[in-house]
Write a protein that holds these residues in place. Structure first.
Motif, PDB file in Angstrom:
ATOM      1  N   ARG A 147      45.889  34.898  32.415  1.00  0.00           N
ATOM      2  CA  ARG A 147      45.091  34.588  31.219  1.00  0.00           C
ATOM      3  C   ARG A 147      44.029  35.640  30.971  1.00  0.00           C
ATOM      4  O   ARG A 147      43.608  35.868  29.845  1.00  0.00           O
ATOM      5  N   THR A 148      43.589  36.333  32.039  1.00  0.00           N
ATOM      6  CA  THR A 148      42.470  37.279  31.853  1.00  0.00           C
ATOM      7  C   THR A 148      42.827  38.711  32.238  1.00  0.00           C
ATOM      8  O   THR A 148      42.017  39.626  32.104  1.00  0.00           O
ATOM      9  N   ILE A 149      44.041  38.910  32.684  1.00  0.00           N
ATOM     10  CA  ILE A 149      44.403  40.198  33.272  1.00  0.00           C
ATOM     11  C   ILE A 149      44.257  41.358  32.291  1.00  0.00           C
ATOM     12  O   ILE A 149      43.820  42.451  32.662  1.00  0.00           O
ATOM     13  N   LEU A 150      44.617  41.135  31.033  1.00  0.00           N
ATOM     14  CA  LEU A 150      44.521  42.236  30.080  1.00  0.00           C
ATOM     15  C   LEU A 150      43.075  42.507  29.677  1.00  0.00           C
ATOM     16  O   LEU A 150      42.696  43.639  29.414  1.00  0.00           O
ATOM     17  N   GLU A 151      42.273  41.433  29.669  1.00  0.00           N
ATOM     18  CA  GLU A 151      40.853  41.616  29.328  1.00  0.00           C
ATOM     19  C   GLU A 151      40.170  42.473  30.386  1.00  0.00           C
ATOM     20  O   GLU A 151      39.266  43.247  30.088  1.00  0.00           O
TER      21      GLU A 151
ATOM     22  N   SER B  12      55.853  30.975  22.960  1.00  0.00           N
ATOM     23  CA  SER B  12      55.946  32.083  22.006  1.00  0.00           C
ATOM     24  C   SER B  12      57.255  32.035  21.224  1.00  0.00           C
ATOM     25  O   SER B  12      57.376  32.644  20.168  1.00  0.00           O
ATOM     26  N   GLY B  13      58.261  31.330  21.761  1.00  0.00           N
ATOM     27  CA  GLY B  13      59.569  31.320  21.107  1.00  0.00           C
ATOM     28  C   GLY B  13      60.350  32.601  21.351  1.00  0.00           C
ATOM     29  O   GLY B  13      61.364  32.863  20.698  1.00  0.00           O
ATOM     30  N   ALA B  14      59.884  33.400  22.312  1.00  0.00           N
ATOM     31  CA  ALA B  14      60.562  34.679  22.566  1.00  0.00           C
ATOM     32  C   ALA B  14      61.933  34.444  23.177  1.00  0.00           C
ATOM     33  O   ALA B  14      62.123  33.559  23.995  1.00  0.00           O
ATOM     34  N   ASP B  15      62.897  35.266  22.754  1.00  0.00           N
ATOM     35  CA  ASP B  15      64.237  35.226  23.337  1.00  0.00           C
ATOM     36  C   ASP B  15      64.307  36.156  24.542  1.00  0.00           C
ATOM     37  O   ASP B  15      65.102  35.977  25.447  1.00  0.00           O
ATOM     38  N   ILE B  16      63.489  37.211  24.482  1.00  0.00           N
ATOM     39  CA  ILE B  16      63.506  38.251  25.512  1.00  0.00           C
ATOM     40  C   ILE B  16      62.056  38.583  25.872  1.00  0.00           C
ATOM     41  O   ILE B  16      61.192  38.617  24.987  1.00  0.00           O
ATOM     42  N   TYR B  17      61.784  38.777  27.148  1.00  0.00           N
ATOM     43  CA  TYR B  17      60.459  39.283  27.519  1.00  0.00           C
ATOM     44  C   TYR B  17      60.619  40.569  28.336  1.00  0.00           C
ATOM     45  O   TYR B  17      61.550  40.715  29.117  1.00  0.00           O
ATOM     46  N   VAL B  18      59.673  41.461  28.098  1.00  0.00           N
ATOM     47  CA  VAL B  18      59.667  42.745  28.801  1.00  0.00           C
ATOM     48  C   VAL B  18      58.421  42.748  29.671  1.00  0.00           C
ATOM     49  O   VAL B  18      57.299  42.613  29.173  1.00  0.00           O
ATOM     50  N   GLN B  19      58.624  42.868  30.954  1.00  0.00           N
ATOM     51  CA  GLN B  19      57.528  42.798  31.911  1.00  0.00           C
ATOM     52  C   GLN B  19      57.156  44.213  32.345  1.00  0.00           C
ATOM     53  O   GLN B  19      58.029  45.007  32.722  1.00  0.00           O
ATOM     54  N   ALA B  20      55.854  44.515  32.266  1.00  0.00           N
ATOM     55  CA  ALA B  20      55.384  45.859  32.617  1.00  0.00           C
ATOM     56  C   ALA B  20      54.483  45.775  33.845  1.00  0.00           C
ATOM     57  O   ALA B  20      53.463  45.073  33.830  1.00  0.00           O
TER      58      ALA B  20
ATOM     59  N   TRP C 141      52.018  29.344  34.123  1.00  0.00           N
ATOM     60  CA  TRP C 141      51.331  29.794  32.922  1.00  0.00           C
ATOM     61  C   TRP C 141      52.168  30.829  32.200  1.00  0.00           C
ATOM     62  O   TRP C 141      52.317  30.799  30.986  1.00  0.00           O
ATOM     63  N   LYS C 142      52.728  31.740  32.974  1.00  0.00           N
ATOM     64  CA  LYS C 142      53.559  32.790  32.368  1.00  0.00           C
ATOM     65  C   LYS C 142      54.748  32.149  31.662  1.00  0.00           C
ATOM     66  O   LYS C 142      55.071  32.488  30.521  1.00  0.00           O
TER      67      LYS C 142
ATOM     68  N   LYS D 263      63.594  37.695  19.363  1.00  0.00           N
ATOM     69  CA  LYS D 263      62.132  37.836  19.463  1.00  0.00           C
ATOM     70  C   LYS D 263      61.840  38.404  20.845  1.00  0.00           C
ATOM     71  O   LYS D 263      62.259  37.859  21.854  1.00  0.00           O
ATOM     72  N   ILE D 264      61.115  39.499  20.876  1.00  0.00           N
ATOM     73  CA  ILE D 264      60.812  40.172  22.143  1.00  0.00           C
ATOM     74  C   ILE D 264      59.303  40.207  22.345  1.00  0.00           C
ATOM     75  O   ILE D 264      58.549  40.554  21.431  1.00  0.00           O
ATOM     76  N   MET D 265      58.874  39.835  23.544  1.00  0.00           N
ATOM     77  CA  MET D 265      57.444  39.865  23.869  1.00  0.00           C
ATOM     78  C   MET D 265      57.235  40.744  25.102  1.00  0.00           C
ATOM     79  O   MET D 265      57.969  40.627  26.092  1.00  0.00           O
ATOM     80  N   VAL D 266      56.225  41.605  25.036  1.00  0.00           N
ATOM     81  CA  VAL D 266      55.887  42.460  26.179  1.00  0.00           C
ATOM     82  C   VAL D 266      54.737  41.806  26.929  1.00  0.00           C
ATOM     83  O   VAL D 266      53.699  41.487  26.328  1.00  0.00           O
ATOM     84  N   ILE D 267      54.931  41.569  28.225  1.00  0.00           N
ATOM     85  CA  ILE D 267      53.892  40.878  29.002  1.00  0.00           C
ATOM     86  C   ILE D 267      53.539  41.689  30.241  1.00  0.00           C
ATOM     87  O   ILE D 267      54.358  42.472  30.728  1.00  0.00           O
ATOM     88  N   PRO D 268      52.329  41.500  30.762  1.00  0.00           N
ATOM     89  CA  PRO D 268      51.966  42.228  31.985  1.00  0.00           C
ATOM     90  C   PRO D 268      52.507  41.513  33.211  1.00  0.00           C
ATOM     91  O   PRO D 268      52.597  40.283  33.241  1.00  0.00           O
ATOM     92  N   PHE D 269      52.859  42.296  34.212  1.00  0.00           N
ATOM     93  CA  PHE D 269      53.244  41.722  35.501  1.00  0.00           C
ATOM     94  C   PHE D 269      51.967  41.294  36.222  1.00  0.00           C
ATOM     95  O   PHE D 269      50.945  41.984  36.145  1.00  0.00           O
ATOM     96  N   THR D 270      52.039  40.161  36.904  1.00  0.00           N
ATOM     97  CA  THR D 270      50.865  39.717  37.653  1.00  0.00           C
ATOM     98  C   THR D 270      51.223  39.505  39.110  1.00  0.00           C
ATOM     99  O   THR D 270      52.255  38.910  39.422  1.00  0.00           O
TER     100      THR D 270
END
Lengths: 314, 152
Positions: free
Chosen positions: A59-63, A118-126, A110-111, A45-52
């Protein structure tokens, strides 16, 4: 002649019954999910998340930032183009907020909480960085701007790096930062995925890395120096010998510990080598518990993704 | 008479040797030009006995380097299949159809000669810009189990 016929009939009936039992046990107990023994591949399971950065709220960065939304969406699109479905960060964040699961005051936590939830095995940080020149360019009629994108992929359990790329958009006087972010993603997305795939090839061949952590119940009386088993070896040595045998292709390392804690990093196969069925950390943890039982040790196990925590009770 | 026969045989032998030029093996003379909308544009060089065969060899060379070496500077800098071209034997039937039966042409979006056909000692040399539909090529390799889909 009649007795022969009766015996033949009995043999035939017995054979038919045995064959039926064999087939019944070959298939799953739930007819609706019976695949006839075929085991599909379980994908990570891969999740793409923003770098902060410091001071930014995940919690609000993408909004608040459409440019980061564009970058995240383009990265997810690259995965989609390879036929791979990612875990949606926004949906998981929403679920976490609704269930009031983000309990810590620390933003870094929080991250971590969102990733674990999420149960993600891998996260991709952008990470999206906008650089605007202070010098006016009369040719393009504005201030040249470049967007730099830093993409990093990590395994959640081990922190192992899977792929890292830095992409830059062409320098442009546009005020449309989202357009430049999209271009920056385009320069590296495929290459990023190709490197990640080469790591996956290694995992398929040599197994996935898991973390195996041993601790002791605070009410217990034993520790790593306690002699156990028929050989009366210190527990730490008994564990070493067992891990050496259990690790896939003998791929393991002692990640250190104390008299009251020990951590191993080892590889387990994606498929059970005996049955060909899918294999994972949870199934492996059962083997650990069984081994401890053979040493007359009771234990409790907790598996989170590819991390196994074993608490030895006695 | 004997002398004339010997000279004739020697002459024919020399003629055959001169005519049978050894075409150099494929090289990594494939360079990245650009990539857009899933199409990879590369510049590839090759030799051949005729103009047509040298152009086809340039196209095939582009695929060979893409499959087993990768194209530096592009987003496919890693080999698309593997670093070991001997892995071809495991999928012999696929590559037989791909190259010998011209199936590779269905993944070429464009072939534009960059240099003219040059006669050399090693044969006719040509350099061409070849556009490869990388997205479809990858899908085809995945469909035929030459490479795995993204993931495990």
């Amino acid at each position: 002649m009649v007795i022969d016929l009766i015996n033949m009939k009995k043999t035939f009936t017995l054979t038919a019954v045995l064959i039926s039992i064999f087939y019944a046990q070959s298939f799953s107990q739930v007819g609706a999910t019976n695949s006839g023994g075929h085991a599909g591949k379980v994908q990570p399971k891969i999740m793409v998340i923003p770098f902060t950065k410091e001071g930014e709220d995940i919690r609000t960065i993408l909004e608040e930032d459409v440019n980061r939304r564009i970058a995240i969406t383009k990265i997810k699109e690259a995965f989609d183009n390879r036929g791979f479905t990612t875990v949606d960060f926004t949906a998981k964040l929403k679920a976490a907020k609704e269930n009031q699961l983000l309990t810590s005051d620390n933003q870094t936590d929080w991250k971590t909480q969102i990733i674990q939830m999420s149960g993600a095995d891998i996260y991709v940080q952008a990470e999206v960085d906008v650089l605007k020149s202070s010098q006016y360019n009369s040719t393009c009629g504005g201030y040249p701007t470049t967007v730099t994108l830093i993409l990093s992929g990590f395994e959640v359990s081990t922190g192992n790096s899977l792929s890292n790329k830095v992409g830059k958009s062409p320098s442009n006087c546009t005020i449309d930062i989202g357009y430049l972010a999209e271009k920056a993603v385009g320069t590296i997305a495929d290459d990023f995925l190709n490197v990640m795939q080469s790591k996956f090839d290694d995992i398929v061949e040599n197994g996935v890395e898991i973390v195996l952590d041993f601790t002791f119940d605070q009410n217990g009386t034993i520790n790593m120096e306690t002699e156990v088993g028929s050989d009366q070896l210190p527990l730490r040595d008994a564990l070493d010998f067992w891990i050496e045998e259990a690790a896939f292709k003998n791929n393991w390392t002692d990640a250190g510990g104390t008299d009251y804690k020990k951590t191993y990093i080892l590889r387990i196969p994606l498929k059970d080598q005996a049955t060909g069925l899918n294999y994972n950390a949870s199934k492996f943890s059962l083997s650990v518990v069984k081994f401890l039982k053979s040493l007359s040790l009771e234990s409790k196990r907790l598996t989170t993704g590819n991390t196994i925590n074993i608490t030895i009770k006695s | 008479m004997k002398k004339i026969t010997h000279c004739l045989i020697l002459g024919i032998f020399a003629f055959v040797i001169i005519q049978c030029k050894t075409i150099p093996p494929p090289s990594a003379e494939v360079t990245y030009l650009n990539e857009k909308d899933g199409v990879l544009l590369v510049r590839s060089s090759a030799y051949g006995k005729t103009n047509l065969s040298s152009m086809e060899n340039a196209e095939k060379n582009a695929f060979e380097v893409l499959f087993f070496r990768g194209i530096p500077g592009s987003q496919q800098s890693l080999p698309l299949i593997s670093i070991n071209e001997k892995d071809k034997t495991a999928s012999g039937k696929y590559f037989e159809e791909f190259y010998s039966k011209g199936r590779y042409k269905s993944f070429i979006t464009s072939t534009t000669p960059y240099s003219g056909y040059q006669k050399t000692k090693s044969g006719i040399h040509v350099t061409a810009d070849v556009g490869i539909n990388l997205k479809s090529l990858r899908a085809d390799l995945e469909h035929n189990n030459i490479i795995r889909k993204f993931g495990y």
